[in-house]
Write an enzyme that holds these catalytic residues in place. Structure first.
Site, PDB file in Angstrom:
ATOM      1  N   ASP A  12       9.693   6.726   3.714  1.00 45.46           N
ATOM      2  CA  ASP A  12       8.595   6.883   3.197  1.00 45.46           C
ATOM      3  C   ASP A  12       8.280   8.132   4.282  1.00 45.46           C
ATOM      4  OD1 ASP A  12       8.734   5.067   1.198  1.00 45.46           O
ATOM      5  OD2 ASP A  12       6.792   4.418   1.633  1.00 45.46           O
ATOM      6  N   ASP A 134       1.815   1.145  -9.930  1.00 44.52           N
ATOM      7  CA  ASP A 134       1.251   0.619  -8.792  1.00 44.52           C
ATOM      8  C   ASP A 134       0.880  -0.019  -9.405  1.00 44.52           C
ATOM      9  OD1 ASP A 134       3.822   2.012  -7.473  1.00 44.52           O
ATOM     10  OD2 ASP A 134       2.964   3.737  -7.597  1.00 44.52           O
TER      11      ASP A 134
HETATM   12  O1  LIG Z   1       5.110   4.095  -1.801  1.00 42.99           O
HETATM   13  C1  LIG Z   1       3.976   3.953  -0.456  1.00 42.99           C
HETATM   14  O2  LIG Z   1       3.991   3.127   0.492  1.00 42.99           O
HETATM   15  C2  LIG Z   1       3.320   4.552  -1.046  1.00 42.99           C
HETATM   16  C3  LIG Z   1       1.796   4.979  -0.535  1.00 42.99           C
HETATM   17  C4  LIG Z   1       1.309   4.871  -1.713  1.00 42.99           C
HETATM   18  C5  LIG Z   1       0.885   5.495  -2.013  1.00 42.99           C
HETATM   19  C6  LIG Z   1       2.253   6.035  -2.795  1.00 42.99           C
HETATM   20  C7  LIG Z   1       3.179   5.691  -2.423  1.00 42.99           C
HETATM   21  N1  LIG Z   1       4.727   5.552  -2.802  1.00 42.99           N
HETATM   22  C8  LIG Z   1       4.957   5.687  -3.899  1.00 42.99           C
HETATM   23  O3  LIG Z   1       4.074   6.960  -4.287  1.00 42.99           O
HETATM   24  C9  LIG Z   1       4.294   7.508  -6.106  1.00 42.99           C
HETATM   25  C10 LIG Z   1       3.400   8.057  -6.299  1.00 42.99           C
HETATM   26  O4  LIG Z   1       3.289   9.228  -6.383  1.00 42.99           O
HETATM   27  P1  LIG Z   1       2.920  10.544  -7.657  1.00 42.99           P
HETATM   28  O5  LIG Z   1       1.083   9.087  -7.741  1.00 42.99           O
HETATM   29  O6  LIG Z   1       3.836  10.330  -8.192  1.00 42.99           O
HETATM   30  O7  LIG Z   1       2.412  11.627  -6.890  1.00 42.99           O
HETATM   31  C11 LIG Z   1       4.879   6.126  -5.713  1.00 42.99           C
HETATM   32  O8  LIG Z   1       5.937   5.478  -7.790  1.00 42.99           O
HETATM   33  C12 LIG Z   1       5.015   5.148  -5.444  1.00 42.99           C
HETATM   34  O9  LIG Z   1       6.500   5.540  -5.262  1.00 42.99           O
END
Ligand SMILES: O=C(O)c1ccccc1N[C@@H]1O[C@H](COP(=O)(O)O)[C@@H](O)[C@H]1O
Length: 249
Positions: A12, A134
């Site tokens: 990340d 999520d």
């Molecule tokens: O992975 C994390 O710890 C995380 C924490 C907070 C927000 C998102 C996080 N992870 C990844 O981001 C995608 C979502 O991104 P978006 O909403 O499409 O812009 C999610 O699937 C996690 O893989």
């Protein structure tokens, strides 16, 4: 023989650095240095997959697009399949993500806020598109997990009907906590979809991987591992050997 549980070490990226968060909350970062070094370390340890996330793009605090593209490209060229996530919400960000050479992208917010676009790109790109579910309880969260985005099971039914190929299921309450995965959530999701599920959040010990490997027959295809690897709870080599042994048992 049961197929092996795929393991996806997580990288990340926030402010150009590889980080881990607790419960995905901004401000809880622990930094682990250069993301390319981290990715290549997992590749050298035998990773076949990498879960690569642009956290700034997910939070809406900018992006690490060039750095992420470099990590995805170099890692993919080294033979590792990349699942790319964070901030993929429109044609432009999708095209940039797919152009990195990643195997698939993982959409979060867009699946909640732009369902028609997501249905269109699922139809266009098939299994290069996964959706990240999520959740807190059974409520989906988007925009860096800061906003509610509807009911897990209603959204899952819609995405299934649109042909979504795969789900990455994260229990936010477990993410970054080393408390073990939410097996009940995974069981419930697998009970209502025939699509493969990648489990995310909470893996803390090799026994967690054994428990997830036992769920391969019901649809758990893989597991994302973050904090446990960075904190040295076990090595990736040991994790890969564990899932290999479970598949052979
Ligand atoms: O992975 C994390 O710890 C995380 C924490 C907070 C927000 C998102 C996080 N992870 C990844 O981001 C995608 C979502 O991104 P978006 O909403 O499409 O812009 C999610 O699937 C996690 O893989």
């Amino acid at each position: 023989m049961t197929p092996e549980l795929e393991l996806l070490p997580a990288v990340d990226v926030r402010d150009g650095q590889a980080v881990r968060l607790v419960h995905g909350e901004s401000g809880t970062e622990t930094s682990y240095g250069d993301p390319l070094e981290a990715a290549l370390a997992w590749q050298r340890a035998g990773a076949r997959w990498l879960h690569l996330v642009d956290l700034d793009a997910a939070f809406g605090t900018g992006d690490n697009r060039e750095r992420i593209a470099e990590v995805a490209r170099v890692t993919a060229e080294a033979g590792v399949q990349v699942e790319l996530s964070g901030g993929i919400r429109d044609d432009d960000s999708l095209a940039a993500a797919l152009a990195t050479g990643c195997t698939r992208v993982n959409l979060g917010t867009a699946a909640l806020e732009a369902p028609e676009w997501v249905a269109k790109i699922i139809a266009e790109h098939g299994d290069r598109i996964a959706v990240g579910l999520d959740v807190r309880g059974t409520t989906l969260r988007g925009r860096g997990w800061t906003r509610d985005g509807g009911d897990l099971y209603e959204t899952l039914a819609r995405l299934d009907s649109e042909g979504c190929a795969r789900y990455v299921v994260t229990d936010i309450a477990k993410d970054g906590t080393l408390q073990g995965p939410n097996l009940e959530l995974l069981r419930n999701v697998c009970a209502v979809t025939d699509r493969p599920v990648v489990a995310s959040g909470g893996v803390s010990r090799l026994d967690d991987l054994r428990a997830l490997a036992a769920m391969v027959p019901i649809g758990v295809e893989g597991a994302i591992i973050g904090k446990a690897l960075y904190a040295g709870a076990f090595t990736l080599e040991a994790a890969l050997e564990t899932v290999r042994a479970e598949a052979a048992a």
